[in-house]
Structure formats: structure tokens, C-alpha cells
Design an enzyme around this catalytic site. Structure first.
Site, PDB file in Angstrom:
ATOM      1  N   CYS A  82       0.828  -1.213   0.000  1.00 46.21           N
ATOM      2  CA  CYS A  82       0.000   0.000   0.000  1.00 46.21           C
ATOM      3  C   CYS A  82       0.868   1.272   0.000  1.00 46.21           C
ATOM      4  O   CYS A  82       1.498   1.558  -1.004  1.00 46.21           O
ATOM      5  CB  CYS A  82      -1.000  -0.060   1.153  1.00 46.21           C
ATOM      6  N   HIS A 181      -3.118  -5.197   1.731  1.00 43.26           N
ATOM      7  CA  HIS A 181      -2.435  -5.376   3.028  1.00 43.26           C
ATOM      8  C   HIS A 181      -2.457  -6.829   3.482  1.00 43.26           C
ATOM      9  O   HIS A 181      -3.271  -7.181   4.355  1.00 43.26           O
ATOM     10  CB  HIS A 181      -3.162  -4.561   4.099  1.00 43.26           C
ATOM     11  N   GLU A 183      -0.634  -8.174   5.509  1.00 40.28           N
ATOM     12  CA  GLU A 183      -0.271  -8.221   6.943  1.00 40.28           C
ATOM     13  C   GLU A 183      -1.500  -8.119   7.850  1.00 40.28           C
ATOM     14  O   GLU A 183      -1.389  -8.343   9.048  1.00 40.28           O
ATOM     15  CB  GLU A 183       0.747  -7.110   7.272  1.00 40.28           C
TER      16      GLU A 183
HETATM   17  N1  GLN Z   1      -3.491   6.388   0.866  1.00 40.32           N
HETATM   18  C1  GLN Z   1      -2.262   6.104   1.531  1.00 40.32           C
HETATM   19  C2  GLN Z   1      -1.093   6.867   0.928  1.00 40.32           C
HETATM   20  O1  GLN Z   1      -1.212   7.579   0.025  1.00 40.32           O
HETATM   21  C3  GLN Z   1      -1.952   4.628   1.551  1.00 40.32           C
HETATM   22  C4  GLN Z   1      -2.939   3.907   2.413  1.00 40.32           C
HETATM   23  C5  GLN Z   1      -2.407   2.681   3.095  1.00 40.32           C
HETATM   24  O2  GLN Z   1      -1.217   2.402   3.138  1.00 40.32           O
HETATM   25  N2  GLN Z   1      -3.310   1.971   3.693  1.00 40.32           N
HETATM   26  O3  GLN Z   1      -0.025   6.713   1.408  1.00 40.32           O
END
Ligand code: GLN
Length: 202
Positions: A82, A181, A183
Site C-alpha cells: 500500500c 495489506h 499483513e
Molecule cells: N493512501 C495512503 C497513501 O497515500 C496509503 C494507504 C495505506 O497504506 N493503507 O499513502
């Protein structure tokens, strides 16, 4: 490398503990990396989910970008989930103007791409490199991969619904990234795959 490598989790910000727990379940040594001098001990590095703009700002303040780029350039495997995917991307759309990345992954990602109405969602995806069972993927204000360079392997796409065909997992050499994610779920197959990368098995 010893039979149990050490995989660090970059602890500038984000869900560090969950990655350490998943890696520990998979059977490697793992811990939070909070200072630059801990990088040398890492056989692999995870950049967690969180908020990439904050991560980038903290990394700039404390001078993480150069050491991380040279670590990546020497081929130490890195995995970003992410916000971590954003941190490893060469190009980020809808980034803050001053947002820097470590880079190394020849992709264009779009931050918060799935839109406000669907900030967070869960969906089963096919990710053949981790096995034939679908992977239950959790997305939280996730980026998607908008385009990939020719050396990038697409590992997973959303397979049904309005977002069918959206790329959500990629690998380029020693760099792995997922929009979702793993994790946050008990399915450790993505972490096991990363450990296999670190151990040179895949
Ligand atoms: N929207 C977040 C960003 O731009 C990422 C979100 C996340 O890691 N759950 O970093």
C-alpha cells in the site's frame, strides 16, 4: 546468508507490528528498523502500509532516501504494501508535490485511486505465484498500478466487478509491491513469497 534471514520493517510510520508478526509466523527473524545503522543487518526490507506523504516527509528529514536507494541498488529485496508500494514506485500520480519515493519499481501508481466512496474494501484475487487458492485482499485507501514498464511482472489483478483488470501486485527483480495489506489477514502466503525472494528461491 544464515538459514534464518533477518527481514527489517521500516518503522518511520505505518503498520509495522503487523508485518513483523506475519514475518515471524513465516519463520524468519524480523524487527522494526528505526535507525539508519540497522539497515546493514537487513537481508530484506518491508515498507509497510500507512500514509506515504508522511513517510516521505519523515524519510527526508532523517536522510533515509539515499541509504534506501543504495540498499535497493545492491539488490537487497524490498517489499512495499500500500503506502509502501507508493514509496517504491518510480512515478506517483496524485502525490503531494514534494513527495519523494525510493523508486526502483518501473510503474506508475495512483494514490487513493479507488475513490472516496470505496475507501476500503475486501475482495478475493487470484495471485498464482502464491498458489491456486484465491487471496483475500484488504484494500485501505489503496493505490493502484496504472501502468508498468516492460521489466515488471504483474502478479495480480482484480478479476471481477467494476475494477476488473486493475493491477494490484507487481514484481521487478528484487522489488515486490502490493496495493493491498496481506499483513492484516492470517494468510501469510505473500510474506512467504517475499521470504522466498530473500532466500533466492523465487
Ligand atoms: N493512501 C495512503 C497513501 O497515500 C496509503 C494507504 C495505506 O497504506 N493503507 O499513502
Amino acid at each position: 546468508m544464515s538459514s534464518a534471514p533477518f527481514i527489517g520493517v521500516l518503522a518511520l510510520q505505518g503498520d509495522v507490528r503487523e508485518h513483523v508478526a506475519a514475518l515471524t509466523r513465516v519463520g524468519v527473524r524480523s524487527g522494526a528498523v528505526r535507525s539508519l545503522d540497522q539497515l546493514d543487518a537487513c537481508d530484506g526490507l518491508v515498507i509497510p502500509g500507512g500514509e506515504s506523504t508522511t513517510m516521505s516527509r519523515l524519510a527526508l528529514i532523517d536522510g533515509w532516501f539515499e541509504p534506501l536507494r543504495s540498499m535497493r541498488a545492491t539488490g537487497v529485496p524490498m517489499y512495499g504494501s500500500c503506502a509502501g508500494m507508493i514509496m517504491l514506485a518510480d512515478q506517483v500520480l496524485d502525490a503531494r508535490p514534494d513527495q519523494e519515493t525510493v523508486g526502483g519499481l518501473d510503474v506508475v501508481v495512483r494514490r487513493n485511486a479507488f475513490g472516496r466512496q470505496v475507501d476500503s474494501f475486501e475482495i478475493d484475487i487470484e495471485m498464482p505465484v502464491v498458489g491456486s487458492e484465491p487471496f483475500h485482499a484488504v484494500f485501505i485507501r489503496a493505490p493502484w498500478v496504472e501502468s508498468v514498464g516492460q521489466d515488471v511482472q504483474v502478479l495480480a489483478e482484480i478479476s471481477s466487478g467494476a475494477r476488473a483488470g486493475t493491477i494490484v501486485a507487481v514484481r521487478q527483480g528484487s522489488v515486490l509491491a502490493t496495493s493491498f495489506h496481506p499483513e492484516l489477514t492470517p494468510d501469510d502466503r505473500v510474506h512467504r513469497y517475499f521470504v522466498d525472494m530473500v532466500q533466492g528461491r523465487v
